[in-house]
Design a protein around this motif. Structure first.
Motif, PDB file in Angstrom:
ATOM      1  N   ARG A   1      -1.294   4.201  -1.761  1.00  0.00           N
ATOM      2  CA  ARG A   1      -2.644   4.052  -1.201  1.00  0.00           C
ATOM      3  C   ARG A   1      -2.740   4.501   0.255  1.00  0.00           C
ATOM      4  NH1 ARG A   1      -3.475  -2.008  -2.881  1.00  0.00           N
ATOM      5  NH2 ARG A   1      -2.755  -1.802  -5.005  1.00  0.00           N
ATOM      6  N   VAL A   2      -1.605   4.812   0.867  1.00  0.00           N
ATOM      7  CA  VAL A   2      -1.607   5.202   2.275  1.00  0.00           C
ATOM      8  C   VAL A   2      -1.696   6.720   2.371  1.00  0.00           C
ATOM      9  CG1 VAL A   2      -0.309   5.180   4.433  1.00  0.00           C
ATOM     10  CG2 VAL A   2      -0.273   3.180   2.952  1.00  0.00           C
ATOM     11  N   THR A   3      -2.798   7.180   2.929  1.00  0.00           N
ATOM     12  CA  THR A   3      -2.970   8.626   3.114  1.00  0.00           C
ATOM     13  C   THR A   3      -2.682   9.034   4.552  1.00  0.00           C
ATOM     14  OG1 THR A   3      -5.328   8.285   3.532  1.00  0.00           O
ATOM     15  CG2 THR A   3      -4.671   8.810   1.263  1.00  0.00           C
TER      16      THR A   3
ATOM     17  N   ASP B   1       0.821  -1.207   0.000  1.00  0.00           N
ATOM     18  CA  ASP B   1       0.000   0.000   0.000  1.00  0.00           C
ATOM     19  C   ASP B   1       0.861   1.267   0.000  1.00  0.00           C
ATOM     20  OD1 ASP B   1      -2.250  -1.563  -0.070  1.00  0.00           O
ATOM     21  OD2 ASP B   1      -2.799  -1.241   2.030  1.00  0.00           O
ATOM     22  N   LEU B   2       1.960   1.244   0.744  1.00  0.00           N
ATOM     23  CA  LEU B   2       2.870   2.394   0.750  1.00  0.00           C
ATOM     24  C   LEU B   2       3.478   2.620  -0.635  1.00  0.00           C
ATOM     25  CD1 LEU B   2       4.700   1.861   4.151  1.00  0.00           C
ATOM     26  CD2 LEU B   2       3.396   3.896   3.507  1.00  0.00           C
TER      27      LEU B   2
ATOM     28  N   LEU C   1      -2.243   1.909  10.516  1.00  0.00           N
ATOM     29  CA  LEU C   1      -2.038   1.201  11.777  1.00  0.00           C
ATOM     30  C   LEU C   1      -3.364   0.724  12.365  1.00  0.00           C
ATOM     31  CD1 LEU C   1       0.051   0.311  13.866  1.00  0.00           C
ATOM     32  CD2 LEU C   1      -0.281   2.508  14.999  1.00  0.00           C
ATOM     33  N   ASN C   2      -4.373   1.585  12.354  1.00  0.00           N
ATOM     34  CA  ASN C   2      -5.688   1.193  12.876  1.00  0.00           C
ATOM     35  C   ASN C   2      -6.263   0.008  12.109  1.00  0.00           C
ATOM     36  OD1 ASN C   2      -5.714   3.126  14.861  1.00  0.00           O
ATOM     37  ND2 ASN C   2      -6.925   4.592  13.683  1.00  0.00           N
TER      38      ASN C   2
END
Length: 91
Positions: free
Chosen positions: A67-69, A62-63, A75-76
């Motif tokens: 895709r990581v905002t 994802d990174l 983490l959640n």
């Protein structure tokens, strides 16, 4: 540097494995009385390793794909999955 980096992780994992051996030693009487528990130890350790690897690969993918905002959201999500999955097989 790759050898050092991976070596550091391997030493840390060996240290944790030694700690788990001490825990098993503490419950030696229980293990002797219920030998069938030892049949599940390898499976549990393997499943834990696979689950951790899956989380790491998913986060890295994802990174890398952008895709990581939010790190907090990533983490959640991983914590939620880690808490939910153990109940899924028996659910």
């Amino acid at each position: 540097s790759e050898v050092y980096s991976r070596g550091t992780w391997l030493v840390a994992l060996m240290t944790l494995q030694s700690a788990s051996s001490m825990v098993l030693g503490h419950f030696e009487k229980l293990v002797r009385e219920h030998v069938v528990l030892t049949l599940f130890l390898t499976m549990l350790v393997g499943a834990g390793g696979n689950a951790g690897a899956q989380s790491a690969v998913k986060a890295i993918r994802d990174l890398s794909n952008g895709r990581v905002t939010s790190f907090r959201r990533l983490l959640n999500t991983q914590v939620w999955v880690a808490l939910w999955l153990p109940g899924a097989p028996g659910g």
